[in-house]
Design an enzyme around this catalytic site. Structure first.
Site, PDB file in Angstrom:
ATOM      1  N   CYS A 251      -5.035   3.475   6.078  1.00 43.27           N
ATOM      2  CA  CYS A 251      -3.641   3.786   5.733  1.00 43.27           C
ATOM      3  C   CYS A 251      -3.494   5.286   5.460  1.00 43.27           C
ATOM      4  O   CYS A 251      -4.465   5.975   5.172  1.00 43.27           O
ATOM      5  CB  CYS A 251      -3.207   3.016   4.500  1.00 43.27           C
ATOM      6  SG  CYS A 251      -3.127   1.231   4.743  1.00 43.27           S
TER       7      CYS A 251
ATOM      8  N   HIS B 295       2.755   4.650   1.055  1.00 42.74           N
ATOM      9  CA  HIS B 295       1.425   4.162   1.450  1.00 42.74           C
ATOM     10  C   HIS B 295       1.647   3.450   2.787  1.00 42.74           C
ATOM     11  O   HIS B 295       2.011   2.273   2.833  1.00 42.74           O
ATOM     12  CB  HIS B 295       0.889   3.205   0.385  1.00 42.74           C
ATOM     13  CG  HIS B 295      -0.523   2.753   0.606  1.00 42.74           C
ATOM     14  ND1 HIS B 295      -1.447   2.723  -0.405  1.00 42.74           N
ATOM     15  CD2 HIS B 295      -1.181   2.303   1.705  1.00 42.74           C
ATOM     16  CE1 HIS B 295      -2.611   2.272   0.050  1.00 42.74           C
ATOM     17  NE2 HIS B 295      -2.465   1.999   1.342  1.00 42.74           N
TER      18      HIS B 295
ATOM     19  N   THR C  20      -1.432   6.514  -5.371  1.00 45.96           N
ATOM     20  CA  THR C  20      -1.746   5.452  -4.417  1.00 45.96           C
ATOM     21  C   THR C  20      -3.259   5.415  -4.256  1.00 45.96           C
ATOM     22  O   THR C  20      -3.902   6.422  -3.972  1.00 45.96           O
ATOM     23  CB  THR C  20      -0.979   5.619  -3.084  1.00 45.96           C
ATOM     24  OG1 THR C  20      -1.097   4.407  -2.347  1.00 45.96           O
ATOM     25  CG2 THR C  20      -1.438   6.799  -2.234  1.00 45.96           C
TER      26      THR C  20
END
Lengths: 167, 185
Positions: free
Chosen positions: A34, A51, A28
């Site tokens: 995030c 994510h 990711t």
């Protein structure tokens, strides 16, 4: 030594992925506020990655399946469920997390720190599911890319400034 | 729809920014492409190419009658051409650490021209009052910057309206990518 070919699976913003195939590498990219979450069953060698975009769905009607994993409160239980279908046991799962940064600190003083909120939400959900956090690289003011090798369970975090380390 | 109106005026603002930058650098400034689209939320961090590629970015948020964000991204590899065009007389003589500081000033200056030209055009064209934030300069992964902008703008919908503009300076590789994220459209 023979070169091992890896099959890269990109977990984009608000998505989850899971695998039991040794050749798979889950990645990711560019986590800002995030949180990237890795779950790993070391016995069955099943791994998953999320994510996480926002801490909570806050009662939003999340009708589309692609929207559900964006929120920690829906996405993490969903990932656990999918990994169990591959043979993982939630009692054996361990977690590693990265991200939750604040890239523009001080610019929006009136805004909540979503990065910190994402981290708190993920920690709380893992606690509810009795999943221990064995590695973490969160906070700060820089982006991170997280990778999980299914063959070994090795999880790394890289920053924009050339630093990559195992967590 | 308000959003269509904004796109039209972005074009007018770019034309005025292009002229101002051309006058400042003495080189032709070309608007290489303007794309407006609605893209999937998950794809936004990939908008400027590889999401983990490092960029120098200027971030401006505007509020008032309309709300939105402008990100102006510069590739560090191409920044020196831009700095040379703006300050040719002494850039070559600077030490490396001084060059870095100058690059940030260049980003700030060019971003002020690009940002104010387009925001003025949007405000005039839509007869709106816009209040821009002070620009924030950050060097990091392009995807992380875009992701943070989505969160800052509370942009959570499946489809995200985006205007992506690429500008180029003369025959060099230097240029900037401007990304507009209108909110509440």
């Amino acid at each position: 030594m023979a070169e091992v070919k890896q099959n890269v699976i990109v977990v984009k913003l608000g998505q989850i992925a899971w695998s039991d195939r040794p050749e798979d590498l889950l990645v990711t990219y560019s986590l800002g506020s995030c949180v990237g979450l890795v779950l790993w069953d070391p016995v069955e060698r099943v791994g998953g990655m999320a994510h996480v975009f926002l801490p909570s769905s806050n009662g939003r009607n999340v009708s589309r399946p692609e929207e559900a994993p964006r929120f920690a409160d829906i996405g993490i239980p969903l990932l656990i469920q999918r990994m169990e279908r591959k043979g993982a046991s939630r009692r054996r799962l361990v977690a590693r997390m990265a991200g939750g940064a604040s890239l523009f600190p001080g610019l929006f003083k009136e805004m909540p720190d979503i990065g910190a909120q994402n981290v708190s939400a993920v920690v709380e959900i893992l606690r509810k599911h009795s999943i221990p956090i064995v590695g973490s690289d969160v906070g700060g003011n820089y982006g991170r890319t997280m990778r999980l090798e299914i063959r070994t369970g090795r999880t790394t975090v890289a920053t924009a400034f050339g630093v990559e380390r195992e967590i | 729809m308000k959003y269509d109106n904004v796109i039209r005026h972005i074009g007018e603002g770019l034309e005025s920014a292009r002229k101002a930058l051309g006058a400042l650098t003495g080189k032709d400034v070309e608007v290489a492409s303007v794309k407006s689209s609605e893209m999937s939320l998950a794809e936004v961090p990939f908008l400027a190419g590889a999401p983990d590629s490092v960029v120098l970015a200027s971030y401006i948020r505007y509020s008032g009658d309309l709300r939105g964000q402008i990100l102006i991204l510069y590739r560090p590899d191409n920044m020196k051409d831009l700095a040379l065009a703006l300050a040719p007389e002494f850039f070559a003589e600077l030490k490396e650490e001084e060059k870095e500081a100058l690059l940030e000033s260049v980003v700030s200056e060019v971003s002020n021209i690009l940002g104010s030209s387009t925001l003025n055009a949007i405000a005039d064209g839509t007869e709106s009052t816009l209040r821009p934030s002070p620009p924030c300069i950050v060097r990091d992964m392009a995807g992380a910057i875009l992701e943070t902008a989505l969160v800052a703008g509370s942009i959570f919908s499946e489809k995200v309206p985006v205007v992506d503009v690429k500008m180029k300076l003369g025959r060099t590789d230097a240029g900037a990518e401007m990304i507009f994220l209108p909110e509440g459209s």
